[in-house]
Each structure stands twice: as structure tokens, then as C-alpha cells.
Design an enzyme around this catalytic site. Structure first.
Site, PDB file in Angstrom:
ATOM      1  N   ASP A  99      -5.005  80.903 -38.561  1.00  0.00           N
ATOM      2  CA  ASP A  99      -4.714  82.079 -37.741  1.00  0.00           C
ATOM      3  C   ASP A  99      -4.850  83.320 -38.637  1.00  0.00           C
ATOM      4  OD1 ASP A  99      -2.501  82.114 -34.947  1.00  0.00           O
ATOM      5  OD2 ASP A  99      -3.686  83.809 -35.715  1.00  0.00           O
ATOM      6  N   ASP A 201      -5.832  87.025 -34.487  1.00  0.00           N
ATOM      7  CA  ASP A 201      -4.697  87.586 -33.756  1.00  0.00           C
ATOM      8  C   ASP A 201      -5.006  89.011 -33.303  1.00  0.00           C
ATOM      9  OD1 ASP A 201      -1.819  87.123 -33.135  1.00  0.00           O
ATOM     10  OD2 ASP A 201      -1.583  88.926 -34.339  1.00  0.00           O
ATOM     11  N   GLU A 243      -8.433  86.686 -30.241  1.00  0.00           N
ATOM     12  CA  GLU A 243      -7.471  86.931 -29.171  1.00  0.00           C
ATOM     13  C   GLU A 243      -7.668  88.362 -28.721  1.00  0.00           C
ATOM     14  OE1 GLU A 243      -3.458  87.736 -30.164  1.00  0.00           O
ATOM     15  OE2 GLU A 243      -2.668  86.988 -28.278  1.00  0.00           O
ATOM     16  N   HIS A 317       1.220  79.515 -27.647  1.00  0.00           N
ATOM     17  CA  HIS A 317       2.612  79.689 -28.093  1.00  0.00           C
ATOM     18  C   HIS A 317       3.272  80.947 -27.506  1.00  0.00           C
ATOM     19  CE1 HIS A 317       0.107  82.207 -30.495  1.00  0.00           C
ATOM     20  NE2 HIS A 317       1.171  82.850 -30.912  1.00  0.00           N
ATOM     21  N   ASP A 318       2.472  81.735 -26.772  1.00  0.00           N
ATOM     22  CA  ASP A 318       3.016  82.950 -26.145  1.00  0.00           C
ATOM     23  C   ASP A 318       3.180  82.787 -24.638  1.00  0.00           C
ATOM     24  OD1 ASP A 318       0.812  85.076 -28.101  1.00  0.00           O
ATOM     25  OD2 ASP A 318       2.850  84.383 -28.551  1.00  0.00           O
TER      26      ASP A 318
END
Ligand code: TEU
Ligand code: CA
Length: 544
Positions: A99, A201, A243, A317-318
Site C-alpha cells: 500500500d 492510497d 484509489e 477495509h473502509d
């Protein structure tokens, strides 16, 4: 070496390390714990793991606040553990995608600690500093995604620094070529260590122009990504996924067009944010609308059908757990989870499985604010209840869309703490682990794990799934998802009842014919035609 497009026939798997597997009883998942589960993942048939951050971090945002990009957080392990993970996963044909969190660092990063020494400090311009507004106070009204102003005053220098997330996550200054080079050097250091790529990210924020109030999709965004590609990714057989909450079918090709020299693909979120309230966002979800969801998927499948590449995901995970958000986490849990997997994984793009999705894990169903751990949830709880929102109303919203739903520990078994830890977990294990767990699901040959493994295998074996043209059908049907994939002279007809109520449907001409059922959740059908009845959550794919 691997086919340059290896990531088109691979299935990705996201691990949130804090909640995956704890090897030393401190209640926090870690890299040695992940190593014990590589055979499980090899059996699932995933081609790469997107590993959420494991770098050194004060863990204000569970690792999305990095204080050393080239060291591993002690609670997760060591660099030697990381090298072992890369090697052991590689032996099983699984790449490790790290990440990349470079829109911001932690405020405890050495760069920021140096920047705090004064306006002329060596790394001052790695961050975004502004004088107070003429009348005093924050430079402008930019807001943080986690609530409150996006500016915090550094008393010593009298300047504010920008943080689009928490104040412990100061934004990096991408206008500064020295910062960009430091990021490129760090990326190459990891790529040379043998990782298989990066998930990036909030990459759409690195072109921000705070003085003009521009945060996402700024004018220089694609210059930065192209420069990064040239400096780090070019010539390497790696996968990258950005993302991008601001990605649309209009700008998607800039990111993933095969001649754009940027990324392999992006995570777009139109199907997620369309379900949120325009004012209260995720905290006040709208009723689910399947036709609207299908429209988004169809638009993205069509927009990238000749160039670029889609990512396909229900959760991360969000986001809330797929079977709770889109399926049925009660009696219909197993069949709805398999239906959701079928509908998503047979579209064109790279599918991502979020840890626990492959065994139908559900939302957390917390009842008290002290059970939550996510700073985004806790910040908004404080802000909204201070504004008069009923705490129970907020908690209901957090139970629908809060990020902790995806972060309760992986449920390996019916045993204590679901086999996640021998200690006290950092966040509560879902009580339903006694029935919802990997051991129980894998004992079921018709289970969810087996279904995901079958889908990953089909994607590796059938070019029509990877390359087939996508043709939607029954677009306005309120309960049924239908589409056809075309490749050479073959058709793959995919049909699913998205609801828990049996439904009769007229099979469109484009899907009619006799063929070989590739996968199903209900009775065997080798012919599609006329009017058929689909059971609750029945999904099927027939190769015609
Ligand atoms: O998420 C970015 C992000 O925009 C989401 O947190 C989203 O804004 C929010 O959930 C919607 O209200 C990335 C990471 O995935 C997330 O875990 C981090 O907290 C965030 O960036 C900051 O690094
Ligand atoms: Ca641990």
C-alpha cells in the site's frame, strides 16, 4: 517471466494486517501470522495480495499514517519477516502488492519532525504550510475527510499545515520535486525487494491546489502519476491500482489507458457514494437501489471495454461487509454471498476479495460507541453528537457504513477469539464467529470459499471471462442482474436473482441457448430460454 498482463486473469485479495492473524498473542495481527495462512490463500487461488500498510506508524489511522516508509512497524514484525512473506508468497505464485500512502505521512515522520524546527528547516517544503488568513485563523475553509478544518496551527512558526485527513497525517507537498524524488526512490527500494506492485492510497489527491480549493483530480495530477511511472514502474512487470474516489468514466482512461503510461487500473467508488446522503454522507445511507447499482457497473464496463481496465470489488477495509450491505447476513447469508461473488467476478476487470468476504463475514453490529476503533467514526461521533445528532442514530449509521465493520478480526474458527488471537483482540471479534468461520465454511463443498475458488479458477482458465466483450441485459429489472460476455464465437450468459424472493424472468434473446453451466448457486441448467424461475439469490453462468 510473467505475462505482462498477468493481473488481468488474477484475482486479488486484500489483507488488513491488524485484523488478519495474530501469531504472538498481543491481540494485533502480524506478518508471521499472515505467513501461516499462505496455503489457505493459495487454495483460494488468489494471484496477489494487496497488503494494507505494515510500515512503522504511530497507528493513528491504523498504519495509513507512516513514520518510516522503509521499515516495518514492530507490532507487525520486521523487514526480515516482510522479505520472508514476499519469498513464501512467491513460491505459491502469489505476488505481494504494498500500500503506497504518499498523499500524506505521519506527523511523527522524521521529515515532519524536521519541518517543525522552523520555516527554513530542511524538510519544511515537503509539507504544505500557509500563513493565517488576513483576519487570523485557518488559511481557508478546506475541510478534513475526518471532520473539522484541514488546517492545524503550528504554534512555533505561526503557520498552519494542511491535512486532508487527521492532523496526525500532514499532507505531502507534491509541487516539490525533491519530495517526488524521495517517493520515487522509496518505491524503487520496495520494487527492488521483489514486491509485485502498489495500491496507491487516495492517489487522486496528489494534484491538490489548496489555495484554489482543489483537492482531488487537480490539474497536475496526471503529470505526477506519469512522472512516477517513468521513474519507478516502467519496464517492471508489476500491477498498480490507484484509489480514486474522484474517478469517473470520463477521466478513468487517463489512469489506466494502456498508452497512458500511468497505472494498471483504479478503484472507483461511484457505486458506493451513490448510496450515501448528499449532506450526511455515509452516516445516513439511502435505501439500496439495484437498478442504480447496475447502471454504474454497466457504465464502467462499457467505458473501459476497448482500453483501460476495471477493478471489481464489493468491499475493502473502509467499506461495510458485502453480504451485509448488498446481500443477506441472516438466513440467506451463504447463497447471497455466492450470488454476489458470481455477479462481480464474471464481469470484465480484476476482482478483489476483501479478507473474510470469501467466508461471508458480516458487519459488526456494535451497540456502544466504545466498541468502535476507527478515528473517522469516533471523530464524526464527537462532531455530530455535539451538533445534536442522537448518539443511537449515529451508531445505527456507523453500523451500516462505518469502517470498523470490515476491521473485526478474521474468523478462522469457532474457538476462542475465532482463532485470531490467543490474547485480547484490539477490536472485538464478531459474536457470530461460532457459526461464521473459515473452518465451518471450508467443510462445506458448496460453501462460499469453494465458490470464490471456483471463480478464480474459471478466470484463469476461460479467456472469455478476462477478454470477453460485456453486453448488459435486463438493465431496468429491479431484482435480476443479467449480462453476456462475448468472445470469438462463444457467449457466457450470467443471470442472478439479487433478492431473497423467487422471481420469474423472461430470458433475453442475447442470453438464450444451450451450453455448459460453468458455475451456479442453484439447480443445474444447461439451457437458457423462455421464461424461467430463479430461486432466492440464485445465480448461474452458462457458456453457450
Ligand atoms: O481512504 C480514503 C478515503 O477517502 C476514505 O477513508 C473515505 O474518505 C472515507 O471512508 C469516506 O468517508 C484511504 C484509506 O483507504 C483509508 O483507510 C485511510 O483512512 C485514508 O485513505 C487516509 O489514508
Ligand atoms: Ca501480533
Amino acid at each position: 517471466s510473467k505475462d505482462p498482463d498477468w493481473w488481468k486473469s488474477a484475482t486479488g485479495y486484500q489483507i488488513y494486517p491488524r485484523s488478519f492473524c495474530d501469531s504472538n498473542g498481543d491481540g494485533i495481527g502480524d506478518i508471521p501470522g499472515i505467513l501461516t495462512k499462505l496455503d489457505y490463500l493459495a487454495e483460494l487461488g488468489v494471484g496477489f495480495i494487496w497488503l494494507s500498510p505494515v510500515y512503522r506508524s504511530p497507528m493513528a489511522d491504523n498504519g495509513y499514517d507512516i513514520s518510516d516508509y522503509q521499515d516495518i512497524a514492530p507490532e507487525f514484525g520486521t523487514l526480515a519477516d516482510m522479505d520472508r512473506l514476499i519469498a513464501e508468497a512467491g513460491k505459491r505464485g502469489i505476488g505481494i502488492v504494498m500500500d503506497l500512502v504518499v498523499n500524506h505521512s505521519s506527523d511523527e515522520h522524521a521529515w515532519f519532525q524536521s519541518a517543525l524546527k522552523g520555516r527554513d528547516a530542511p524538510f519544511r517544503d515537503f509539507y504544505v504550510w500557509r500563513d493565517p488568513a488576513p483576519g487570523g485563523g485557518v488559511p481557508n475553509d478546506l475541510q478534513s475527510y475526518f471532520g473539522g478544518p484541514a488546517w492545524t496551527l503550528d504554534e512555533a512558526s505561526g503557520q498552519y499545515y494542511l491535512h486532508l485527513f487527521d492532523r496526525k497525517q500532514p499532507d505531502l507537498n507534491w509541487d516539490n520535486p525533491a519530495l517526488r524524488k524521495a517517493v520515487h526512490d522509496m518505491m524503487n527500494w520496495w520494487l527492488d525487494r521483489g514486491i509485485a506492485g502498489f495500491r496507491m492510497d487516495v492517489i487522486d489527491l496528489i494534484g491538490k491546489e489548496p489555495d484554489r480549493g482543489i483537492t482531488s483530480d487537480g490539474p497536475r495530477l496526471h503529470d505526477h502519476i506519469r512522472e512516477m511511472h517513468e521513474a519507478t514502474l516502467k519496464g517492471r512487470n508489476v500491477v498498480t491500482v490507484g484509489e480514486a474516489w474522484s474517478a469517473t468514466t470520463e477521466n478513468a482512461l487517463l489512469y489506466s489507458g494502456c498508452y497512458s503510461g500511468e497505472l494498471s487500473m483504479v478503484f472507483q467508488f461511484e457505486h458506493v457514494s451513490q448510496q450515501w446522503d448528499p449532506v450526511y454522507g455515509k452516516w445516513k445511507p439511502r435505501p439500496f437501489d439495484l437498478v442504480a447499482l447496475k447502471r454504474v457497473f454497466n457504465r464502467w464496463q462499457t467505458a473501459l471495454e476497448h482500453d483501460g481496465w476495471n477493478s471489481l470489488f464489493w468491499g475493502n477495509h473502509d467499506l461495510p461487509r458485502a453480504v451485509s450491505k448488498y446481500g443477506d447476513d441472516g438466513a440467506g447469508r451463504v447463497s447471497s454471498a455466492k450470488m454476489l461473488a458470481t455477479v462481480l467476478h464474471l464481469m470484465k476487470g480484476t476482482p478483489y476479495i476483501y479478507q473474510g468476504e470469501e467466508i461471508g463475514m458480516t458487519n459488526a453490529a456494535f451497540t456502544r460507541i466504545d466498541q468502535f476503533r476507527d478515528l473517522e467514526t469516533l471523530n464524526f461521533y464527537r462532531i455530530q453528537t455535539a451538533e445534536g445528532v442522537d448518539p443511537d442514530v449515529f451508531i445505527r449509521g456507523a453500523n451500516e457504513n462505518g469502517r470498523d465493520n470490515a476491521r473485526t478480526p478474521m474468523q478462522w474458527s469457532a474457538g476462542p477469539q475465532a482463532g485470531f488471537t490467543t490474547g485480547t483482540p484490539w477490536i472485538e471479534v464478531n459474536r457470530n464467529h461460532v457459526t461464521v468461520n473459515a473452518t465451518a465454511d471450508r467443510a462445506d463443498s458448496q460453501g462460499i470459499f469453494a465458490h470464490y475458488a471456483a471463480l478464480a479458477r474459471l478466470r484463469r482458465e476461460y479467456p472469455i471471462i478476462v477478454h470477453g466483450a460485456y453486453e448488459p441485459a435486463l438493465e431496468d429489472h429491479p431484482a435480476v442482474v443479467a449480462y453476456v460476455r462475448h468472445h470469438n464465437s462463444q457467449r457466457l450468459a450470467v443471470l442472478a436473482n439479487f433478492t431473497g424472493v423467487p422471481v420469474e424472468v423472461d430470458v433475453p434473446l442475447s442470453m438464450q441457448g444451450r451450453g455448459m453451466p460453468l458455475i451456479r448457486t442453484g439447480p443445474r441448467r444447461d439451457e437458457l430460454g423462455g421464461r424461467i424461475g430463479l430461486a432466492a439469490y440464485e445465480a448461474l453462468a452458462v457458456l453457450i
